[in-house]
Structures are given as C-alpha cells and as structure tokens.
Design a protein around this motif. Structure first.
Motif, mmCIF file in Angstrom:
data_model
loop_
_atom_site.group_PDB
_atom_site.id
_atom_site.type_symbol
_atom_site.label_atom_id
_atom_site.label_comp_id
_atom_site.label_asym_id
_atom_site.label_seq_id
_atom_site.Cartn_x
_atom_site.Cartn_y
_atom_site.Cartn_z
ATOM 1 N N SER A 176 1.082 -0.885 -0.270
ATOM 2 C CA SER A 176 -0.478 0.009 -0.267
ATOM 3 C C SER A 176 0.868 0.868 0.268
ATOM 4 C CB SER A 176 -1.111 -0.052 1.377
ATOM 5 O OG SER A 176 -1.407 0.788 1.665
ATOM 6 N N THR A 177 0.638 2.168 -0.665
ATOM 7 C CA THR A 177 1.171 3.932 -0.893
ATOM 8 C C THR A 177 0.700 4.352 0.190
ATOM 9 O OG1 THR A 177 -0.466 4.517 -2.207
ATOM 10 C CG2 THR A 177 1.353 3.569 -3.277
ATOM 11 N N ASN A 178 -0.489 4.388 1.193
ATOM 12 C CA ASN A 178 -1.174 5.027 1.885
ATOM 13 C C ASN A 178 -0.527 4.438 3.216
ATOM 14 O OD1 ASN A 178 -2.679 6.291 3.506
ATOM 15 N ND2 ASN A 178 -4.042 5.205 3.699
ATOM 16 N N THR A 179 -0.617 3.183 3.743
ATOM 17 C CA THR A 179 0.552 2.561 5.297
ATOM 18 C C THR A 179 0.998 2.058 4.770
ATOM 19 O OG1 THR A 179 -0.575 0.342 4.541
ATOM 20 C CG2 THR A 179 -2.599 2.101 5.590
ATOM 21 N N GLY A 180 1.542 1.037 3.658
ATOM 22 C CA GLY A 180 3.630 0.792 3.405
ATOM 23 C C GLY A 180 2.575 -0.506 3.931
ATOM 24 N N ASN A 181 1.937 -1.438 3.876
ATOM 25 C CA ASN A 181 1.571 -2.365 4.213
ATOM 26 C C ASN A 181 1.873 -3.364 3.424
ATOM 27 O OD1 ASN A 181 0.216 -1.821 6.830
ATOM 28 N ND2 ASN A 181 -1.815 -1.656 6.590
ATOM 29 N N VAL A 182 1.982 -4.639 4.016
ATOM 30 C CA VAL A 182 2.559 -5.689 1.964
ATOM 31 C C VAL A 182 1.777 -6.877 2.730
ATOM 32 C CG1 VAL A 182 4.218 -6.560 1.106
ATOM 33 C CG2 VAL A 182 4.985 -4.886 2.458
ATOM 34 N N VAL A 183 0.760 -7.200 1.570
ATOM 35 C CA VAL A 183 0.013 -8.174 1.838
ATOM 36 C C VAL A 183 0.060 -8.848 0.674
ATOM 37 C CG1 VAL A 183 -1.916 -7.669 3.422
ATOM 38 C CG2 VAL A 183 -2.301 -7.196 1.203
ATOM 39 N N GLY A 184 0.030 -10.127 0.684
ATOM 40 C CA GLY A 184 -0.265 -11.854 -0.355
ATOM 41 C C GLY A 184 0.309 -12.639 0.201
ATOM 42 N N PRO A 185 0.128 -13.579 -1.067
ATOM 43 C CA PRO A 185 0.094 -13.881 -1.798
ATOM 44 C C PRO A 185 -1.801 -13.882 -2.104
ATOM 45 C CG PRO A 185 -0.385 -15.881 -1.435
ATOM 46 C CD PRO A 185 0.206 -14.926 0.142
ATOM 47 N N GLY A 186 -3.158 -12.927 -2.899
ATOM 48 C CA GLY A 186 -4.069 -13.171 -2.877
ATOM 49 C C GLY A 186 -4.295 -12.147 -4.444
ATOM 50 N N TRP A 187 -6.338 -11.735 -4.432
ATOM 51 C CA TRP A 187 -6.722 -10.957 -5.451
ATOM 52 C C TRP A 187 -7.043 -9.484 -4.986
ATOM 53 C CZ3 TRP A 187 -6.758 -12.213 -10.300
ATOM 54 C CH2 TRP A 187 -6.961 -13.972 -10.614
ATOM 55 N N PHE A 188 -6.334 -8.897 -5.842
ATOM 56 C CA PHE A 188 -6.370 -7.524 -5.383
ATOM 57 C C PHE A 188 -6.882 -6.500 -6.611
ATOM 58 C CE2 PHE A 188 -2.846 -9.750 -2.882
ATOM 59 C CZ PHE A 188 -3.126 -8.977 -2.043
ATOM 60 N N TYR A 189 -7.133 -5.251 -7.026
ATOM 61 C CA TYR A 189 -7.592 -4.890 -7.476
ATOM 62 C C TYR A 189 -6.728 -3.600 -7.875
ATOM 63 C CZ TYR A 189 -12.167 -2.863 -10.397
ATOM 64 O OH TYR A 189 -12.959 -1.801 -11.030
ATOM 65 N N GLU A 190 -6.928 -3.461 -9.134
ATOM 66 C CA GLU A 190 -6.566 -2.943 -9.835
ATOM 67 C C GLU A 190 -7.052 -1.694 -10.454
ATOM 68 O OE1 GLU A 190 -2.066 -1.840 -11.480
ATOM 69 O OE2 GLU A 190 -2.312 -3.458 -12.520
ATOM 70 N N TYR A 191 -7.249 -0.227 -10.124
ATOM 71 C CA TYR A 191 -8.526 0.303 -10.350
ATOM 72 C C TYR A 191 -7.847 1.451 -11.037
ATOM 73 C CZ TYR A 191 -11.643 4.660 -10.020
ATOM 74 O OH TYR A 191 -12.385 5.672 -10.183
ATOM 75 N N GLY A 192 -8.759 1.478 -12.538
ATOM 76 C CA GLY A 192 -8.940 2.894 -13.089
ATOM 77 C C GLY A 192 -8.715 2.270 -14.342
ATOM 78 N N ASN A 193 -8.944 3.309 -15.689
ATOM 79 C CA ASN A 193 -8.569 3.029 -17.179
ATOM 80 C C ASN A 193 -7.357 2.385 -17.622
ATOM 81 O OD1 ASN A 193 -7.264 3.382 -20.399
ATOM 82 N ND2 ASN A 193 -9.613 4.087 -19.561
#
Length: 203
Positions: A103-120
C-alpha cells in the motif's frame, strides 16, 4: 449539555470505526477435512464467497482485495478464476493475482491473493497498492484456489485464512478506518498416518 453531546458523538464515532467492513462470508473445502486431518499429498480446493461490502460507510473505503494466509503445511497454491468486477466494466479496473502488494498509503504488505487494480487500462501497472479498490456494496465476490498438503511426516499446521481488505489499508486511499477481520477457513494439522491398504499380493 456539552459533555453529554461530546459523549454521544464519541460513542457514535467508536461505533462507526468498530463496524466490520466485510460482507457475509462463506466457504467450501473439497474434499471436506477428515476428522483426523488431511494426509500428505492431498489436493484441496478452497472456494470463498463474500456477499456485500460495508466499507463505503467507513471512510469511503472500497474493496481492495483478498489476502490468503496459509500455514506451513500447505504447498502449491494455485489460483483459479478471479472475482467478478463489481462495476463490470474494463474501464473501471481489473482483479489481478499478486504474490505481494504494498500500500502506498500505509506501507502494509499483503499477499498472495486477489487485489483490485483501479482505473483505465491505459494506466494499469500490475500494482494494486497504488490505486483504489473495487467500488460497490451489493455485489458478490467469489474465487477458488487449490493447495496441496506437503509430503512430510510431521503434523505441520494447515491454517487457511482469507482476509478482505480496504483500499485505505492496502491501496492508495487516504482513510485507514476499515478493520481487517480474517475468516478462519481451516486450522487443522497434517495427519502423517498412512492409510491401511491391507496386504499386497505379488501373484
């Protein structure tokens, strides 16, 4: 009177921040866990579903992803199809499988898993931690994955947890108010006892 109003506001604030962001979660294990535990080499299909998402009421947090936490007794994590996009439009984003995301907001590192890439799509960079999550409250997110019990003779832990997380915690949204609540799917141990197959005939 001011003290009374302060207490009411404080209570409402605490109630809001303690509200779970997860919707209704469920799962299946195939094959179901035996009473004595899974034996080495067993391939297990885990399917997870979450109905609804309450995070938009907690600091406008959208659903960023699903972190998978496995005990050391599992090997060969293999994902199936991704969850459905709540907005059902490629222009809004996509679900990506990541071994880790930061996360660029918290610095938390997670995974493996499914994550959402938002935007165009023109701005997709295969990094879900630097943007927002999947927007929606009444959708259903489902996915499956396979894991294999390690070929060992020790009763290693077979924990399986799935945690739904918000974009304020795992993405770039500025509000980190959504609590993370892991769903415990399984918490057994390897059963290293080999099944009794009877005598072997060489005739």
């Amino acid at each position: 009177m001011k003290k009374f109003l302060f207490i009411i506001i404080l209570f409402l604030s605490l109630a809001l921040h303690s509200q779970p962001c997860n919707g209704t979660e469920s799962f299946t294990l195939t094959p179901p866990p035996p009473a004595a535990g899974y034996t080495p080499g067993t391939v297990v299909t885990v399917c997870y579903t979450m109905d609804g998402w309450n995070g938009t009421l907690v600091g406008s947090n959208w659903l960023e992803g699903f972190d998978i936490n496995l005990g050391p007794g599992w090997t060969n994590l293999t994902p199936g199809a991704p969850p459905a996009d709540c907005n059902e439009s490629p222009a809004d984003g996509q679900w990506i499988w990541s071994l880790t995301t930061t996360s660029t907001n918290t610095g938390n590192v997670v995974g493996p898993g499914w994550f959402y890439e938002y935007g165009n799509p023109a701005f997709w960079n295969n990094n879900a931690g630097d943007d927002w999550g999947d927007y929606g409250t009444m959708c259903q997110w489902s996915f499956c994955f396979d894991v294999t019990v390690a070929p060992v003779c020790t009763p290693d832990n077979l924990l399986i947890q799935v945690t739904a997380g918000a974009d304020g915690t795992w993405g770039s949204w500025i509000n980190n108010a959504c609590p993370q609540t892991p769903l415990n799917i399984y918490n057994g141990n390897i059963n290293p006892t080999l099944p009794n197959i009877g005598s072997i005939s060489h005739n």
